[in-house]
Write a protein that holds these residues in place. Structure first.
Motif, short mmCIF file in Angstrom:
data_model
loop_
_atom_site.label_atom_id
_atom_site.label_comp_id
_atom_site.label_asym_id
_atom_site.label_seq_id
_atom_site.Cartn_x
_atom_site.Cartn_y
_atom_site.Cartn_z
N PRO A 195 0.80 -1.23 0.00
CA PRO A 195 0.00 0.00 0.00
C PRO A 195 0.83 1.28 0.00
N VAL A 196 2.00 1.27 0.65
CA VAL A 196 2.84 2.48 0.68
C VAL A 196 4.01 2.37 -0.28
N GLY A 197 4.18 1.21 -0.92
CA GLY A 197 5.23 1.05 -1.92
C GLY A 197 6.63 1.16 -1.36
N MET A 198 6.82 0.72 -0.11
CA MET A 198 8.11 0.86 0.55
C MET A 198 8.47 -0.41 1.31
N THR A 199 9.77 -0.67 1.44
CA THR A 199 10.25 -1.71 2.34
C THR A 199 10.42 -1.09 3.72
N MET A 200 9.72 -1.66 4.70
CA MET A 200 9.63 -1.06 6.03
C MET A 200 10.45 -1.86 7.04
N ILE A 201 10.99 -1.15 8.02
CA ILE A 201 11.64 -1.76 9.18
C ILE A 201 10.58 -1.91 10.26
N GLU A 202 10.39 -3.16 10.76
CA GLU A 202 9.30 -3.42 11.69
C GLU A 202 9.69 -4.44 12.75
N PHE A 203 8.99 -4.39 13.89
CA PHE A 203 9.00 -5.52 14.80
C PHE A 203 8.12 -6.63 14.20
N ALA A 250 18.94 -8.31 13.38
CA ALA A 250 18.99 -7.81 14.75
C ALA A 250 19.50 -6.37 14.74
N ALA A 251 18.95 -5.56 15.64
CA ALA A 251 19.38 -4.16 15.74
C ALA A 251 19.34 -3.74 17.20
N SER A 252 20.21 -2.82 17.56
CA SER A 252 20.23 -2.30 18.92
C SER A 252 19.15 -1.23 19.09
N GLN A 253 18.81 -0.95 20.34
CA GLN A 253 17.86 0.13 20.61
C GLN A 253 18.36 1.45 20.06
N GLN A 254 19.65 1.71 20.20
CA GLN A 254 20.20 2.97 19.70
C GLN A 254 20.08 3.07 18.19
N GLU A 255 20.32 1.96 17.49
CA GLU A 255 20.16 1.98 16.03
C GLU A 255 18.72 2.31 15.65
N LEU A 256 17.77 1.70 16.33
CA LEU A 256 16.37 1.96 16.02
C LEU A 256 16.02 3.42 16.31
N GLU A 257 16.50 3.96 17.43
CA GLU A 257 16.24 5.36 17.75
C GLU A 257 16.84 6.28 16.69
N ASP A 258 18.04 5.95 16.23
CA ASP A 258 18.67 6.76 15.18
C ASP A 258 17.85 6.70 13.89
N MET A 266 14.70 6.19 13.60
CA MET A 266 13.48 6.96 13.80
C MET A 266 13.73 8.44 13.56
N THR A 267 14.80 8.97 14.14
CA THR A 267 15.09 10.40 13.99
C THR A 267 15.49 10.74 12.56
N GLN A 268 16.06 9.75 11.84
CA GLN A 268 16.45 9.97 10.45
C GLN A 268 15.29 9.78 9.47
N GLY A 269 14.15 9.32 9.97
CA GLY A 269 13.00 9.08 9.10
C GLY A 269 13.07 7.77 8.34
N ARG A 270 13.99 6.88 8.72
CA ARG A 270 14.10 5.58 8.07
C ARG A 270 13.13 4.57 8.68
N LEU A 271 12.76 4.75 9.92
CA LEU A 271 11.81 3.88 10.61
C LEU A 271 10.55 4.70 10.88
N THR A 272 9.50 4.42 10.12
CA THR A 272 8.27 5.21 10.21
C THR A 272 7.04 4.39 10.54
N ASP A 273 7.18 3.07 10.70
CA ASP A 273 6.05 2.21 11.02
C ASP A 273 5.50 2.55 12.40
N ALA A 274 4.22 2.89 12.48
CA ALA A 274 3.64 3.41 13.72
C ALA A 274 3.69 2.39 14.85
N LYS A 275 3.36 1.14 14.56
CA LYS A 275 3.33 0.15 15.64
C LYS A 275 4.72 -0.09 16.21
#
Length: 205
Positions: A79-87, A159-167, A169-178
């Motif tokens: 639906p969004v035409g993107m590869t998403m990073i998700e849990f 696998a990713a660290s919490q810091q990587e995920l936070e980074d 998010m701030t960079q706009g690479r992780l946008t999945d709401a859940k």
């Protein structure tokens, strides 16, 4: 995490906000989603139309590896035409409980079983047009087996660290709401602001 304060002086009467269903129409039945159109009565007595999607509900798993990193997925979302990073996440089967669904989805999608589980909360991601809710589960004590993806399902597990995920998010690479909400619960837990109610679950079978 405590309940947020209400915007009033404690009164919880919402009768002046509620809408009442007068009639409902099934517009379209998909494989697992419905599109419905309801006629409703507004609080002031007037009528309006509400169109919405009926969703069976879903779960999401924040799975923590022994080294503290998180089990993540990369998946193309059409639906969004993107590869998403998700849990890891997935929809509930009919009659299936949240924990059973979380265990099944984690194993099927990632190959991991978890010994300890805790329910963090529930989120409603699209309240304006869908009934969908997502239960958020934490998982620890992971052991790796073989994953069993559904037919037509393609995703990468990493696998990713919490810091990587936070980074990301701030960079706009992780946008999945859940996933962002899952990060909120993870941050609260690791900061000591909230303690999960863990339960041990057998990892065999």
């Amino acid at each position: 995490m405590g309940s947020p304060a209400l915007p009033s002086d404690g009164a919880q009467d919402d009768a002046h906000l509620r809408e009442t269903c007068l009639s409902t129409e099934l517009v379209e039945q998909g494989k697992f989603l419905q599109w419905r159109r309801d006629r409703v009565q507004l609080p002031d007595g007037r009528e309006a139309v509400r169109e919405y999607v009926v969703h069976p509900g879903a779960v999401m798993i924040v799975a923590v590896l022994p080294d503290g990193r998180l089990v993540m997925e990369r998946q193309f979302r059409y639906p969004v035409g993107m590869t998403m990073i998700e849990f890891p996440a997935g929809k509930l089967d009919p009659g299936e409980g949240g924990l059973a669904c979380a265990q099944r989805e984690l194993l099927e999608e990632t190959g991991y079983r978890a010994q300890r589980w805790a329910k963090a909360g529930v989120m409603h991601p699209v309240i304006g047009y869908a009934t969908e809710f997502i239960e958020i589960w934490l998982a620890e004590g992971l052991t790796l087996e073989e994953r069993h993806l559904d037919e037509g399902e393609f995703l990468d597990v990493f696998a990713a660290s919490q810091q990587e995920l936070e980074d990301w998010m701030t960079q706009g690479r992780l946008t999945d709401a859940k996933t962002i909400v899952g990060m909120m619960w993870l941050q609260q837990w690791r900061a000591g602001a909230w303690q999960p109610d863990w339960q041990d679950v057998a990892t065999t079978g």
